[in-house]
Write a protein that holds these residues in place. Structure first.
Motif, PDB file in Angstrom:
ATOM      1  N   LYS A   8      -3.459   1.779   7.709  1.00 47.51           N
ATOM      2  CA  LYS A   8      -3.127   0.623   6.843  1.00 47.51           C
ATOM      3  C   LYS A   8      -2.107   0.059   6.839  1.00 47.51           C
ATOM      4  N   VAL A  36      -6.765  -3.034   7.651  1.00 48.32           N
ATOM      5  CA  VAL A  36      -7.087  -1.728   7.675  1.00 48.32           C
ATOM      6  C   VAL A  36      -7.857  -1.464   8.798  1.00 48.32           C
ATOM      7  N   GLY A  86      -7.170  -9.015   4.061  1.00 49.05           N
ATOM      8  CA  GLY A  86      -8.404  -8.075   4.121  1.00 49.05           C
ATOM      9  C   GLY A  86      -8.561  -7.724   5.932  1.00 49.05           C
ATOM     10  N   GLU A 112     -19.038   3.134  -1.523  1.00 49.92           N
ATOM     11  CA  GLU A 112     -17.867   2.414  -2.101  1.00 49.92           C
ATOM     12  C   GLU A 112     -18.405   1.566  -3.257  1.00 49.92           C
ATOM     13  N   LEU A 129      -9.192   3.941  -3.197  1.00 48.27           N
ATOM     14  CA  LEU A 129      -8.973   3.240  -1.684  1.00 48.27           C
ATOM     15  C   LEU A 129      -7.686   2.539  -1.551  1.00 48.27           C
ATOM     16  N   GLU A 130      -7.745   1.712  -2.797  1.00 51.00           N
ATOM     17  CA  GLU A 130      -6.751   0.649  -2.928  1.00 51.00           C
ATOM     18  C   GLU A 130      -6.901  -0.016  -4.643  1.00 51.00           C
ATOM     19  N   ASN A 164     -14.223  -5.177   9.470  1.00 53.27           N
ATOM     20  CA  ASN A 164     -14.163  -5.705   8.091  1.00 53.27           C
ATOM     21  C   ASN A 164     -14.027  -7.011   7.868  1.00 53.27           C
ATOM     22  N   LYS A 171       0.734  -1.148   0.150  1.00 53.36           N
ATOM     23  CA  LYS A 171      -0.042   0.197   0.139  1.00 53.36           C
ATOM     24  C   LYS A 171       0.836   1.256   0.118  1.00 53.36           C
ATOM     25  N   VAL A 173      -7.723   6.646   9.132  1.00 48.02           N
ATOM     26  CA  VAL A 173      -7.515   5.125   8.748  1.00 48.02           C
ATOM     27  C   VAL A 173      -6.023   4.735   8.556  1.00 48.02           C
ATOM     28  N   LYS A 226     -18.198  -4.613   2.842  1.00 48.09           N
ATOM     29  CA  LYS A 226     -17.007  -5.126   3.613  1.00 48.09           C
ATOM     30  C   LYS A 226     -17.247  -5.389   4.882  1.00 48.09           C
ATOM     31  N   GLU A 274      -4.033   7.667   6.706  1.00 48.27           N
ATOM     32  CA  GLU A 274      -4.864   8.511   5.569  1.00 48.27           C
ATOM     33  C   GLU A 274      -5.875   9.061   5.952  1.00 48.27           C
ATOM     34  N   GLU A 275      -6.604  10.063   5.445  1.00 46.68           N
ATOM     35  CA  GLU A 275      -7.819  10.731   5.564  1.00 46.68           C
ATOM     36  C   GLU A 275      -8.675   9.820   5.623  1.00 46.68           C
ATOM     37  N   PHE A 276      -9.801   9.909   6.399  1.00 50.41           N
ATOM     38  CA  PHE A 276     -11.087   9.098   5.949  1.00 50.41           C
ATOM     39  C   PHE A 276     -11.919   9.754   5.360  1.00 50.41           C
ATOM     40  N   LEU A 277     -12.391   9.113   4.229  1.00 53.58           N
ATOM     41  CA  LEU A 277     -13.188   9.461   3.322  1.00 53.58           C
ATOM     42  C   LEU A 277     -14.708   9.003   3.451  1.00 53.58           C
TER      43      LEU A 277
HETATM   44  N1  LIG Z   1      -9.693   6.403   3.431  1.00 52.06           N
HETATM   45  C1  LIG Z   1     -10.688   5.666   3.781  1.00 52.06           C
HETATM   46  N2  LIG Z   1     -11.978   6.170   4.262  1.00 52.06           N
HETATM   47  C2  LIG Z   1     -13.033   5.590   4.293  1.00 52.06           C
HETATM   48  N3  LIG Z   1     -13.037   4.104   4.466  1.00 52.06           N
HETATM   49  C3  LIG Z   1     -11.988   3.361   3.973  1.00 52.06           C
HETATM   50  C4  LIG Z   1     -10.670   4.267   3.709  1.00 52.06           C
HETATM   51  N4  LIG Z   1      -9.590   3.502   3.459  1.00 52.06           N
HETATM   52  C5  LIG Z   1     -10.453   2.283   3.327  1.00 52.06           C
HETATM   53  N5  LIG Z   1     -11.437   2.207   4.049  1.00 52.06           N
HETATM   54  C6  LIG Z   1     -12.311   0.968   4.409  1.00 52.06           C
HETATM   55  O1  LIG Z   1     -11.570  -0.101   4.584  1.00 52.06           O
HETATM   56  C7  LIG Z   1     -11.923  -1.005   3.508  1.00 52.06           C
HETATM   57  C8  LIG Z   1     -10.591  -1.692   3.421  1.00 52.06           C
HETATM   58  O2  LIG Z   1      -9.530  -0.881   2.842  1.00 52.06           O
HETATM   59  P1  LIG Z   1      -8.585  -1.128   1.691  1.00 52.06           P
HETATM   60  O3  LIG Z   1      -7.738  -0.022   1.333  1.00 52.06           O
HETATM   61  O4  LIG Z   1      -9.628  -1.729   0.432  1.00 52.06           O
HETATM   62  O5  LIG Z   1      -8.013  -2.376   2.191  1.00 52.06           O
HETATM   63  P2  LIG Z   1      -7.945  -4.099   2.275  1.00 52.06           P
HETATM   64  O6  LIG Z   1      -8.967  -4.394   1.115  1.00 52.06           O
HETATM   65  O7  LIG Z   1      -6.494  -4.537   1.693  1.00 52.06           O
HETATM   66  O8  LIG Z   1      -8.202  -4.508   3.497  1.00 52.06           O
HETATM   67  C9  LIG Z   1     -12.440  -0.332   2.347  1.00 52.06           C
HETATM   68  O9  LIG Z   1     -13.227  -1.311   1.596  1.00 52.06           O
HETATM   69  C10 LIG Z   1     -13.204   0.573   3.014  1.00 52.06           C
HETATM   70  O10 LIG Z   1     -14.560   0.104   3.331  1.00 52.06           O
END
Ligand SMILES: Nc1ncnc2c1ncn2[C@@H]1O[C@H](COP(=O)(O)OP(=O)(O)O)[C@@H](O)[C@H]1O
Ligand SMILES: [Mg+2]
Length: 426
Positions: free
Chosen positions: A143, A153, A150, A191, A281-282, A223, A103, A141, A213, A184-187
């Protein structure tokens, strides 16, 4: 044509189910698969990450194409090893799979190529990370850099939780994977998943979808790997899709090529669509699980042919045909998942559920013990339905889910509701 599918989950069952329908196929193999896949493919008793053994097997059996489902073997170089042995394989090389496997790499890449993503910094020590958290406030957030199935995060709602998370990650919560972290900033927003088949420069979009998720209804609880998905998703309008292609997908292909990391395989952008626009997000370098399950239910054209064409450098010939139907997949999970759970419970009712021709049950964590199908993982099944409307698909899928039983089974009851809300302006 002899095809080998690598992986054990619901995604791989859906890919195998689709490939099985191809007139190009002569024999289908799966390493290692699950009780559902073994009904349609010959079981190969090799783990998906046992790359050397898989290469030997593919050579010996003269496999014409290998299709890789999960991220782990891709990031460990399965494609490089197959190519070196002169074997055809659909998936990304190790140096491109890093887009998912790190990441830190992905965030720095997006910054460099102006691909929209949440504001962030990367850290390799507690003190700097904690200082950043104090400056940014919560929610925030956190990570883990590397692959964590999964679970890497954490969305921290208080400063205390954020600091605790950072500490446990640096103290080895995910081993090597959390030696570095992204904060990172929470958005805010909704999704969506955008997946395409790519050949390094060009791409062919798959149908849109939306994953769920969190473990509980209303997006509550921790998650998971994903509790359900539907396709298409109305949150991705044609206008939004145009922006995703222009601002995210093509710049990603171009940037990765410029970095000497050309991409070939499935490219998946996990998106947050909300007040701050469309943000990544990724990235994943494979199809999503469970998104693959409803997406494959809607694919009318020949996936195997599409993959061959892309490997042969003929992506311009690839024009996937999609059913007008809606599709929903609901994950049935073991009691306790995504935490600790027990295995080995008998599963009944799958045949009953599949009496309806619009229902297909894909297996994930299942096994066969003494002639019975039993649970063998956290996510056990993805039950899928198709329907003329999203509502019809939803009603059908839950009727089917109710026919299937195993001890402690739990599932979300609101898969599809976000789409229904949007469609009916609720
Ligand atoms: N910046 C963000 N703001 C809000 N929610 C986030 C953010 N980044 C990740 N999430 C939440 O966390 C979940 C997992 O993050 P992700 O980056 O997809 O990593 P992974 O799938 O590898 O666990 C996302 O599907 C989303 O629901
Ligand atoms: Mg994700």
């Amino acid at each position: 044509m002899k095809v080998l599918v690598v992986g054990n989950g619901g995604r791989e069952h859906a890919l195998a189910w689709k490939i099985k329908q191809s007139p190009l196929l002569s024999k289908l193999y799966v390493a290692k698969g699950n009780a559902g896949i073994w009904k349609i493919a010959q079981k190969v008793d090799i783990n998906p990450t046992d790359v050397e053994k898989l290469v030997d097997f593919a050579k010996r059996e003269k496999i014409n194409l290998t299709v890789v489902g999960p991220e782990q073997p891709l990031s460990e170089g399965i494609v490089d090893a197959f190519e070196k042995a002169g074997l055809k394989i659909f998936g990304h090389r190790k140096n491109a799979a890093i887009l998912e496997a790190s990441k830190v790499f992905a965030k720095n890449f997006m910054k460099k190529y102006n691909i929209p993503t949440a504001f962030y910094e990367t850290f390799d020590n507690e003190d700097d990370a904690i200082e950043f958290i104090k400056k940014m406030g919560t929610p925030i957030v956190i990570k883990a850099d590397g692959l964590a199935a999964g679970k890497g995060v954490v969305i921290a709602n208080t400063e205390e939780e954020a600091v605790e998370t950072v500490k446990s990650m640096f103290r080895g919560l995910f081993g090597e994977a959390s030696k570095r972290i992204v904060i990172e900033e929470f958005l805010e927003g909704e999704e969506a998943s955008y997946i395409a088949m790519v050949d390094g420069e060009n791409l062919v979009p798959m149908a849109t979808s939306q994953d769920h998720k969190r473990v509980f209804d209303g997006d509550k609880g921790p998650n998971t790997g994903g509790m359900g998905a539907y396709s298409p998703t109305p949150v991705i309008t044609p206008e939004i899709e145009k922006q995703i292609l222009e601002k995210i997908m093509y710049p990603t292909l171009k940037g990765m090529k410029a970095e000497g990391r050309p991409m070939r395989g499935f490219l998946y952008a996990g998106l947050m669509i909300g007040p701050k626009g469309i943000n990544v997000l990724e990235f994943n370098v494979r199809m999503g699980d469970p998104e693959t399950q409803p997406i494959m239910r809607r694919l009318r054209s020949d996936l195997l042919q599409h993959m061959i064409d892309i490997l042969d450098g003929k992506i311009e010939q690839v024009t996937p045909q999609w059913s007008e139907d809606w599709s929903i997949g609901v994950v049935m999970a073991s009691k306790g998942y995504p935490g600790k759970y027990e295995k080995g419970f008998e599963i009944t009712g799958i045949d009953k559920a599949e009496k309806d021709p619009d229902i297909v049950v894909f297996h994930a964590g299942t096994d066969i013990k003494e002639g019975k199908i039993v649970t063998a993982g956290g996510r056990v099944l993805t039950v899928t339905a198709t329907g003329k409307t999203l509502l019809e698909a939803k009603e059908k899928v839950y009727r089917a889910v109710e026919k299937i039983h195993f001890e402690g089974a739990h599932y979300r009851k609101d898969i599809g509701d976000k789409g229904l809300k949007r469609l009916h302006h609720l």
